[in-house]
Design a protein around this motif. Structure first.
Motif, short mmCIF file in Angstrom:
data_model
loop_
_atom_site.label_atom_id
_atom_site.label_comp_id
_atom_site.label_asym_id
_atom_site.label_seq_id
_atom_site.Cartn_x
_atom_site.Cartn_y
_atom_site.Cartn_z
N ALA A 85 -9.31 8.85 8.74
CA ALA A 85 -8.33 7.77 8.56
C ALA A 85 -7.90 7.72 7.10
O ALA A 85 -8.70 7.42 6.22
CB ALA A 85 -8.94 6.44 8.97
N PHE A 86 -6.65 8.04 6.84
CA PHE A 86 -6.16 8.00 5.47
C PHE A 86 -4.65 7.81 5.47
O PHE A 86 -3.99 8.01 6.49
CB PHE A 86 -6.54 9.26 4.68
N GLY A 102 -9.76 5.13 1.87
CA GLY A 102 -9.77 6.51 2.35
C GLY A 102 -11.09 7.20 2.07
O GLY A 102 -11.67 7.84 2.96
N PHE A 103 -11.58 7.06 0.85
CA PHE A 103 -12.86 7.70 0.51
C PHE A 103 -14.02 7.04 1.24
O PHE A 103 -14.97 7.71 1.64
CB PHE A 103 -13.08 7.68 -1.01
N GLU A 104 -13.95 5.73 1.45
CA GLU A 104 -15.01 5.05 2.20
C GLU A 104 -15.08 5.56 3.63
O GLU A 104 -16.15 5.86 4.15
CB GLU A 104 -14.79 3.54 2.19
N ALA A 105 -13.91 5.70 4.27
CA ALA A 105 -13.88 6.06 5.68
C ALA A 105 -14.27 7.51 5.91
O ALA A 105 -15.04 7.82 6.83
CB ALA A 105 -12.48 5.80 6.25
N MET A 106 -13.77 8.42 5.09
CA MET A 106 -13.93 9.84 5.39
C MET A 106 -15.03 10.50 4.57
O MET A 106 -15.73 11.38 5.07
CB MET A 106 -12.62 10.58 5.17
N ALA A 144 -1.60 13.35 -1.17
CA ALA A 144 -2.49 13.27 -2.33
C ALA A 144 -3.88 12.79 -1.94
O ALA A 144 -4.89 13.36 -2.40
CB ALA A 144 -1.89 12.34 -3.39
N LEU A 145 -3.94 11.77 -1.11
CA LEU A 145 -5.24 11.20 -0.73
C LEU A 145 -6.04 12.14 0.17
O LEU A 145 -7.20 12.45 -0.14
CB LEU A 145 -5.03 9.84 -0.07
N PRO A 146 -5.48 12.62 1.30
CA PRO A 146 -6.27 13.55 2.11
C PRO A 146 -6.63 14.83 1.39
O PRO A 146 -7.67 15.43 1.66
CB PRO A 146 -5.39 13.81 3.34
N SER A 147 -5.78 15.27 0.46
CA SER A 147 -6.10 16.47 -0.31
C SER A 147 -7.35 16.26 -1.15
O SER A 147 -8.25 17.11 -1.20
CB SER A 147 -4.93 16.86 -1.21
#
Length: 251
Positions: A85-86, A102-106, A144-147
């Motif tokens: 999830a991001f 994003g970092f918390e979830a994945m 940028a975030l998922p990368s």
């Protein structure tokens, strides 16, 4: 299966359940987890399915998740980390909380669960498979975030694989390219080039841009997970397997 309510996570759960594996589905969406669990039980009546709707915001939550699974099944043989999830967009379009969420979830949730599960995986000489995504090797300004998350998760998996060699745990990572599903649909729907196309036509048009026949599908990932967690893949350790139909060859 972390991210068990997502397209890829649910496909992995269905494949493993069909092969006789008992499944614990972890994710934030309790309603969706229940729907998937009902489907799994219908398709594989001998499979035991446990739903674990949890926000893995701290180590205590991860440890409670693991205790619940062990209480239900007696052991944990594999962890499949498919949370994803991001929010898409370049870094200028993202808010600070987007990065945190994003970092918390994945990433951090995965690290916490793997840490809590490790003694059980070691006892079982089990498997860890992370679904990191092609962004880990091919970052994009639009993602940028998922990368960033995928790169962090891939490196975490690599370091864990080294410990796995010592402890008898098989650790590998799968890097799917763009994959059919609701997140890819939402991403492409923001682009004017795909306006007016139905989902199938949109996915095919996007694939053609890169000379590939189609995008990856959740079932493609599920089949590879089933292989990596089987005896046939006993000598595959610490691998990062790109699954993109040749999508990345031009990137």
């Amino acid at each position: 299966v972390l991210g068990g309510s997502g397209d890829i996570g649910s496909a992995i759960a269905a494949k493993l359940a069909a092969e006789g594996v008992d499944i614990a589905l972890a994710g934030r969406d309790a309603v969706r987890l229940d729907e998937i669990a009902t489907s799994l039980r219908g398709a594989a009546p001998t499979c035991n399915v446990l739903t674990c709707p949890r926000d893995l915001g701290d180590m205590e939550a991860a440890e409670a998740l693991v205790r619940g699974i062990v209480a239900a099944f007696g052991r944990i043989d594999m962890v499949i980390a498919a949370a994803g999830a991001f929010k898409h967009g370049d870094f200028l379009s993202l808010e600070p909380e987007d990065w945190t969420d994003g970092f918390e979830a994945m990433f951090f949730g995965t690290v916490r669960v793997v840490t809590a599960c490790w003694p059980h995986l070691k006892d079982a000489r089990g498997h860890l498979v992370t679904i990191t995504g092609l962004f880990a090797l091919q970052p994009s300004a639009r993602g940028a975030l998922p990368s960033a998350i995928a790169a962090a998760l891939l490196n975490f998996t690599k370091t864990t694989a080294e410990i796995g060699l010592r402890d008898g745990v098989s650790v590998n990572s799968i890097l799917p390219g763009p994959t059919e599903g609701h997140r890819q649909r939402e991403n492409l729907r923001t682009r004017p080039a795909f306006e007016g196309l139905d989902d199938d036509a949109m996915f095919k048009a996007y694939a053609r841009r890169f000379g590939t026949e189609r995008l990856a599908r959740p079932d493609d990932v599920a089949e590879l997970v089933a292989f990596l967690t089987s005896e046939k893949a006993a000598h595959i350790r610490g691998a990062s397997i790109v699954l993109d139909g040749g999508f990345s060859r031009l990137m």
